[in-house]
Design an enzyme around this catalytic site. Structure first.
Site: not given
Ligand SMILES: NC(=O)c1ccc[n+]([C@@H]2O[C@H](COP(=O)([O-])OP(=O)(O)OC[C@H]3O[C@@H](n4cnc5c(N)ncnc54)[C@H](OP(=O)(O)O)[C@@H]3O)[C@@H](O)[C@H]2O)c1
Length: 249
Positions: A18, A144, A157
């Site tokens: 992602r 975020d 969160y």
């Molecule tokens: N997606 C959005 O639209 C959105 C919106 C607002 C903010 N964000 C922020 O942008 C960033 C990326 O978003 P995303 O949606 O791509 O994130 P995601 O897919 O929900 O999570 C990213 C990765 O974080 C790792 N993770 C979770 N808990 C962990 C832990 N305790 N220790 C180590 N690794 C951990 C997981 O790795 P593994 O799979 O290897 O376990 C997961 O693949 C995040 O910080 C998120 O809060 C995203």
């Protein structure tokens, strides 16, 4: 970078899939070597590392572990530094995200959400600070827009991300003038895979963006690259990449 300077090294957490994978790919495409962190997504991390190493031998290395667990950030920091011998940038991207309505919050949710979004980034940055100071490096924390404007039923969160926003500014002071510390605050980029948001809710959120559309992982990745590589006079800032949604939430 000239022909004689070593390629910079960046550590990206949660880099297997992602948004994290897009950030790692953007930084690798800029010529950097990447320490890819993953926890459970080992196979995806291996595939990404193999594609990087196929393009430039020795340009990717995997470190693993739960960032909320005591001692893990320090251990993986050590592993990355031992492998590459330097660090030029850290991207704290890994995050867990799930609702915690008041009345149902327990210490497991606390440990998970605070551990991945706040505790891990703090202890990882602390462990890597000497190396980052030595390289005049930079940190980018993925925050975020809901750090400032909370999302109903996601108090833990939102509080964790608000802590990360505060940490971004505090560490920008603490690590200046050697290391810059900035944040990127995404809006709707890539929906969670577990259907936390129903279609009607997704549509409502998109209607709330000024640009009337979702962003993409590449939008976040380009902004991270800008803050790490092309913004030498920017520190202590958090840039919203949200199609303008936070302007009128
Ligand atoms: N997606 C959005 O639209 C959105 C919106 C607002 C903010 N964000 C922020 O942008 C960033 C990326 O978003 P995303 O949606 O791509 O994130 P995601 O897919 O929900 O999570 C990213 C990765 O974080 C790792 N993770 C979770 N808990 C962990 C832990 N305790 N220790 C180590 N690794 C951990 C997981 O790795 P593994 O799979 O290897 O376990 C997961 O693949 C995040 O910080 C998120 O809060 C995203």
């Amino acid at each position: 970078m000239n022909d004689h300077s070593p390629a910079p090294v960046f550590l990206v957490t949660g880099a297997a899939r992602r948004v994290g994978a897009a950030i790692a790919s953007e930084l690798h495409a800029s010529g950097a070597r990447i320490a890819l962190h993953c926890r459970s997504s080992r196979l995806e991390a291996e595939a990404l590392a193999a594609s990087f190493n196929a393009r430039r031998l020795g340009s990717a290395f995997i470190v693993g572990g739960d960032l909320g667990a005591d001692g893990v950030p320090e251990a993986l920091a050590d592993e990355a530094l031992t492998h590459f011998g330097r660090l030029d940038g850290l991207v704290n991207n890994a995050s867990s995200f799930f609702p915690t309505p008041l009345g149902r919050i327990d210490s497991q949710a606390w440990n998970d959400l605070i551990g991945s979004n706040l505790k891990g980034p703090l202890f990882l940055t602390q462990a890597l600070a000497p190396a980052l100071r030595a390289s005049n490096g930079a940190v980018v924390n993925i925050v975020d827009i809901h750090a400032d404007r909370p999302l109903r039923h996601y108090a833990l969160y939102c509080a964790a991300k608000a802590g990360l926003a505060g940490l971004t500014r505090a560490l920008a002071i603490e690590l200046a003038p050697d290391v810059r510390v900035n944040g990127v605050a995404p809006g709707p980029i890539e929906w969670p895979e577990d259907d936390q948001f129903a279609n009607t809710e997704r549509e409502r959120i998109i209607r709330h963006t000024l640009l009337q559309r979702e962003g993409s992982p590449a939008d976040i990745a380009r902004t991270v690259r800008f803050l790490l590589i092309d913004a030498p006079y920017v520190t202590g800032q958090i840039l919203a990449v949200d199609g303008g949604r936070s302007v009128h939430l």
